[in-house]
Design a protein around this motif. Structure first.
Motif, PDB file in Angstrom:
ATOM      1  N   ASP A 101      19.422  -0.006  29.695  1.00 54.06           N
ATOM      2  CA  ASP A 101      19.498   1.453  29.453  1.00 54.06           C
ATOM      3  C   ASP A 101      18.557   2.083  29.655  1.00 54.06           C
ATOM      4  OD1 ASP A 101      21.383   2.676  27.588  1.00 54.06           O
ATOM      5  OD2 ASP A 101      21.487   0.816  25.582  1.00 54.06           O
ATOM      6  N   PHE A 102      19.581   3.608  29.621  1.00 51.48           N
ATOM      7  CA  PHE A 102      18.954   4.953  29.615  1.00 51.48           C
ATOM      8  C   PHE A 102      19.003   5.658  28.129  1.00 51.48           C
ATOM      9  CE2 PHE A 102      17.922   8.811  31.537  1.00 51.48           C
ATOM     10  CZ  PHE A 102      17.211   8.896  33.046  1.00 51.48           C
ATOM     11  N   ILE A 103      17.659   6.334  27.883  1.00 52.12           N
ATOM     12  CA  ILE A 103      18.220   7.439  27.100  1.00 52.12           C
ATOM     13  C   ILE A 103      17.174   8.692  27.508  1.00 52.12           C
ATOM     14  CG2 ILE A 103      18.106   5.587  24.892  1.00 52.12           C
ATOM     15  CD1 ILE A 103      15.530   6.369  24.039  1.00 52.12           C
ATOM     16  N   ASP A 104      18.497   9.810  26.855  1.00 50.66           N
ATOM     17  CA  ASP A 104      17.159  11.294  26.874  1.00 50.66           C
ATOM     18  C   ASP A 104      15.724  11.229  26.217  1.00 50.66           C
ATOM     19  OD1 ASP A 104      19.460  12.664  28.578  1.00 50.66           O
ATOM     20  OD2 ASP A 104      20.104  12.632  26.600  1.00 50.66           O
ATOM     21  N   LYS A 105      14.652  12.254  27.028  1.00 49.88           N
ATOM     22  CA  LYS A 105      13.540  12.431  26.038  1.00 49.88           C
ATOM     23  C   LYS A 105      13.405  13.689  26.161  1.00 49.88           C
ATOM     24  CE  LYS A 105       9.231  12.305  28.213  1.00 49.88           C
ATOM     25  NZ  LYS A 105       8.464  11.597  29.779  1.00 49.88           N
ATOM     26  N   PRO A 106      12.799  14.019  24.617  1.00 50.66           N
ATOM     27  CA  PRO A 106      13.138  12.544  23.710  1.00 50.66           C
ATOM     28  C   PRO A 106      14.241  12.458  22.947  1.00 50.66           C
ATOM     29  CG  PRO A 106      12.206  14.971  22.864  1.00 50.66           C
ATOM     30  CD  PRO A 106      12.635  15.175  24.239  1.00 50.66           C
ATOM     31  N   PRO A 107      14.602  11.102  22.675  1.00 52.67           N
ATOM     32  CA  PRO A 107      15.204  11.102  22.170  1.00 52.67           C
ATOM     33  C   PRO A 107      15.923  10.951  20.879  1.00 52.67           C
ATOM     34  CG  PRO A 107      13.885   9.058  21.516  1.00 52.67           C
ATOM     35  CD  PRO A 107      13.469  10.447  21.948  1.00 52.67           C
ATOM     36  N   CYS A 108      17.451  11.319  20.793  1.00 55.01           N
ATOM     37  CA  CYS A 108      18.165  11.702  19.392  1.00 55.01           C
ATOM     38  C   CYS A 108      17.830  10.732  18.250  1.00 55.01           C
ATOM     39  CB  CYS A 108      19.768  12.286  19.394  1.00 55.01           C
ATOM     40  SG  CYS A 108      21.187  12.390  17.968  1.00 55.01           S
ATOM     41  N   ALA A 109      17.895  10.616  17.463  1.00 58.40           N
ATOM     42  CA  ALA A 109      17.355   9.301  16.281  1.00 58.40           C
ATOM     43  C   ALA A 109      19.084   8.824  16.496  1.00 58.40           C
ATOM     44  CB  ALA A 109      17.542  10.113  15.118  1.00 58.40           C
ATOM     45  N   GLU A 110      20.072   9.572  15.977  1.00 63.51           N
ATOM     46  CA  GLU A 110      20.873   7.890  15.537  1.00 63.51           C
ATOM     47  C   GLU A 110      21.294   7.772  17.226  1.00 63.51           C
ATOM     48  OE1 GLU A 110      25.404   9.445  14.052  1.00 63.51           O
ATOM     49  OE2 GLU A 110      24.387  10.661  14.910  1.00 63.51           O
ATOM     50  N   GLU A 111      21.458   8.372  18.407  1.00 62.65           N
ATOM     51  CA  GLU A 111      21.274   7.512  19.626  1.00 62.65           C
ATOM     52  C   GLU A 111      20.632   6.641  19.608  1.00 62.65           C
ATOM     53  OE1 GLU A 111      21.941   8.398  25.067  1.00 62.65           O
ATOM     54  OE2 GLU A 111      21.262  10.149  23.188  1.00 62.65           O
ATOM     55  N   LEU A 112      19.323   6.822  19.568  1.00 60.87           N
ATOM     56  CA  LEU A 112      18.000   6.166  19.500  1.00 60.87           C
ATOM     57  C   LEU A 112      18.106   4.350  18.879  1.00 60.87           C
ATOM     58  CD1 LEU A 112      15.482   4.859  20.682  1.00 60.87           C
ATOM     59  CD2 LEU A 112      14.553   6.235  18.845  1.00 60.87           C
ATOM     60  N   HIS A 113      19.307   4.949  17.364  1.00 54.53           N
ATOM     61  CA  HIS A 113      19.283   3.668  16.546  1.00 54.53           C
ATOM     62  C   HIS A 113      20.330   2.410  17.107  1.00 54.53           C
ATOM     63  CE1 HIS A 113      15.573   4.585  14.400  1.00 54.53           C
ATOM     64  NE2 HIS A 113      16.919   5.374  13.265  1.00 54.53           N
ATOM     65  N   ALA A 114      21.144   3.416  17.829  1.00 56.90           N
ATOM     66  CA  ALA A 114      22.610   2.787  17.555  1.00 56.90           C
ATOM     67  C   ALA A 114      22.228   2.164  19.139  1.00 56.90           C
ATOM     68  CB  ALA A 114      23.517   4.235  18.257  1.00 56.90           C
ATOM     69  N   ARG A 115      21.189   2.606  20.185  1.00 53.04           N
ATOM     70  CA  ARG A 115      20.825   1.680  21.199  1.00 53.04           C
ATOM     71  C   ARG A 115      20.492   0.640  20.773  1.00 53.04           C
ATOM     72  NH1 ARG A 115      22.892   4.001  25.873  1.00 53.04           N
ATOM     73  NH2 ARG A 115      23.068   5.840  25.493  1.00 53.04           N
ATOM     74  N   LEU A 116      19.492   0.961  19.150  1.00 47.06           N
ATOM     75  CA  LEU A 116      18.462  -0.324  19.874  1.00 47.06           C
ATOM     76  C   LEU A 116      19.291  -1.725  18.655  1.00 47.06           C
ATOM     77  CD1 LEU A 116      15.032   1.228  18.553  1.00 47.06           C
ATOM     78  CD2 LEU A 116      15.610  -0.232  20.570  1.00 47.06           C
ATOM     79  N   ARG A 117      20.418  -1.216  18.116  1.00 49.58           N
ATOM     80  CA  ARG A 117      21.421  -2.163  17.653  1.00 49.58           C
ATOM     81  C   ARG A 117      21.791  -3.180  18.628  1.00 49.58           C
ATOM     82  NH1 ARG A 117      22.431   2.511  13.693  1.00 49.58           N
ATOM     83  NH2 ARG A 117      24.346   3.916  14.751  1.00 49.58           N
ATOM     84  N   ALA A 118      22.599  -2.381  19.908  1.00 45.01           N
ATOM     85  CA  ALA A 118      23.160  -3.538  20.933  1.00 45.01           C
ATOM     86  C   ALA A 118      21.704  -4.075  21.710  1.00 45.01           C
ATOM     87  CB  ALA A 118      23.548  -2.095  21.710  1.00 45.01           C
ATOM     88  N   ALA A 119      20.202  -3.395  21.722  1.00 42.40           N
ATOM     89  CA  ALA A 119      19.767  -4.365  21.869  1.00 42.40           C
ATOM     90  C   ALA A 119      19.205  -5.696  21.127  1.00 42.40           C
ATOM     91  CB  ALA A 119      18.311  -3.423  22.075  1.00 42.40           C
ATOM     92  N   GLU A 120      19.865  -5.199  19.701  1.00 45.93           N
ATOM     93  CA  GLU A 120      19.671  -6.249  19.100  1.00 45.93           C
ATOM     94  C   GLU A 120      20.206  -7.779  18.807  1.00 45.93           C
ATOM     95  OE1 GLU A 120      17.413  -6.960  14.566  1.00 45.93           O
ATOM     96  OE2 GLU A 120      18.276  -5.626  14.515  1.00 45.93           O
ATOM     97  N   ARG A 121      21.534  -6.529  19.048  1.00 52.16           N
ATOM     98  CA  ARG A 121      22.961  -7.482  19.079  1.00 52.16           C
ATOM     99  C   ARG A 121      22.825  -8.777  20.481  1.00 52.16           C
ATOM    100  NH1 ARG A 121      25.573  -3.309  17.612  1.00 52.16           N
ATOM    101  NH2 ARG A 121      26.213  -2.426  19.882  1.00 52.16           N
ATOM    102  N   LEU A 122      22.404  -8.286  21.209  1.00 50.77           N
ATOM    103  CA  LEU A 122      22.410  -8.848  22.951  1.00 50.77           C
ATOM    104  C   LEU A 122      21.004 -10.045  22.840  1.00 50.77           C
ATOM    105  CD1 LEU A 122      23.710  -9.132  25.874  1.00 50.77           C
ATOM    106  CD2 LEU A 122      21.089  -7.207  26.403  1.00 50.77           C
ATOM    107  N   THR A 123      20.045  -9.758  22.252  1.00 51.60           N
ATOM    108  CA  THR A 123      18.635 -10.281  22.246  1.00 51.60           C
ATOM    109  C   THR A 123      19.229 -11.700  21.454  1.00 51.60           C
ATOM    110  OG1 THR A 123      17.557  -9.128  21.490  1.00 51.60           O
ATOM    111  CG2 THR A 123      17.425  -8.539  23.299  1.00 51.60           C
ATOM    112  N   THR A 124      19.869 -10.954  20.327  1.00 52.75           N
ATOM    113  CA  THR A 124      19.994 -12.771  19.786  1.00 52.75           C
ATOM    114  C   THR A 124      20.728 -13.540  20.659  1.00 52.75           C
ATOM    115  OG1 THR A 124      19.328 -10.982  17.438  1.00 52.75           O
ATOM    116  CG2 THR A 124      20.860 -12.949  17.033  1.00 52.75           C
TER     117      THR A 124
END
Length: 298
Positions: A101-124
């Motif tokens: 995945d790819f995000i802007d720096k510094p990341p937007c809080a809402e987008e960052l948390h959404a990306r991490l929810r996707a990461a959690e689904r995939l790694t689980t």
């Protein structure tokens, strides 16, 4: 989740960590990408790597590639790159280097948390698939392939001068149990013995009624003590059957690491010792340390 963040700026690290830690994530921050890679290598519980592309001494792309090599078929790891220069070429290079995945720096809080929810689904999901691929469905132990993979990792950590011992176990007269009581009782016997062996460490079912237990940092004498304890516990097992409790015994072969050894040779010596235990009367422990066993191994 356990998350590693890598950026050359401590300010950026503080900002990103400040977005994650209040959500319960365990965050580890690095300005040195080589140190971050070492940390990732030693900590398999890390599930997400967030790295800037402008880091040193390894570039962000090199760190992505190295992290992807760590995340083999036995380790879920989600890699996110972040950059202030968002363009098609940068994005393509990051994805081609192993980023998920790819995000802007510094990341937007809402987008960052959404990306991490996707990461959690995939790694689980990956973690679940790994367990299915590595687990013997009947016994719940490691299957043969996964057991040898873990044993080889233990051998690599031990090195030539380390300590590693192997125990092979076999249920005595297993065919008789199946013939006299039925295969469902045979399955219960396998499950009961597997549960006993799993109490001593990471164990595997090599096939049929044969099990293996690799004991890291354990010499021959200590491994023999474990095998004798398992032998006694197996005698006390009572498997619920249609005509009352079914009793069983197990035989055990033990071997230990020698300089220049291999896991395959270690298992072979334990297997020869197990054969001696079976032909010598069963319900006993035999070690591959005797001259007879070593001669037969050759």
């Amino acid at each position: 989740m356990n998350i590693v963040i890598v950026d050359s700026s401590r300010v950026v690290l503080k900002i990103v960590a400040g977005l994650l830690e209040p959500r319960g994530h365990s965050v580890h921050c690095f300005t040195d990408s080589a140190e971050a890679l070492t940390f990732l290598t030693e900590r398999p519980e890390i599930r997400v790597l967030i790295t800037s592309l402008q880091v040193r001494p390894l570039s962000g792309l090199e760190l992505c590639w190295s992290a992807r090599l760590l995340a083999d078929e036995r380790r879920p790891l989600y890699v996110i790159t972040m950059s202030s220069a968002r363009n098609e070429r940068t994005l393509a290079e990051a994805l081609d280097s192993g980023a998920d995945d790819f995000i802007d720096k510094p990341p937007c809080a809402e987008e960052l948390h959404a990306r991490l929810r996707a990461a959690e689904r995939l790694t689980t999901l990956q973690d679940h698939l790994i367990r299915l691929a590595e687990t013997d469905p009947l016994s719940g132990l490691l299957n043969r392939r996964a057991f040898f993979a873990e044993a080889n990792q233990s051998a690599d950590r031990a090195g030539n001068h380390g300590r590693l011992s192997m125990i092979l176990a076999d249920i005595d007269h297993f065919k008789r149990i199946n013939d006299e009581h039925g295969h469902d009782i045979g399955d219960r016997a396998i499950q009961a013995v597997a549960k006993l062996i799993a109490e001593e460490g990471r164990a595997g079912r090599l096939g049929g009624e044969e099990f293996a237990l690799a004991l890291a940092d354990t010499g021959l004498e200590a491994a023999e003590a474990v095998a004798r304890r398992l032998c006694l516990k197996a005698r006390d097992l009572r498997i619920r059957g249609n005509r009352g409790p079914v009793r069983l015994t197990c035989s055990f072969g033990v071997s230990t690491w020698t300089e220049g050894d291999s896991v395959e040779a270690l298992v072979k010596r334990a297997d020869i010792a197990l054969y001696e235990a079976k032909t010598g009367g069963r319900d006993r422990v035999v070690s591959a340390a005797t001259d007879l066993i070593l001669a037969r191994a050759g």
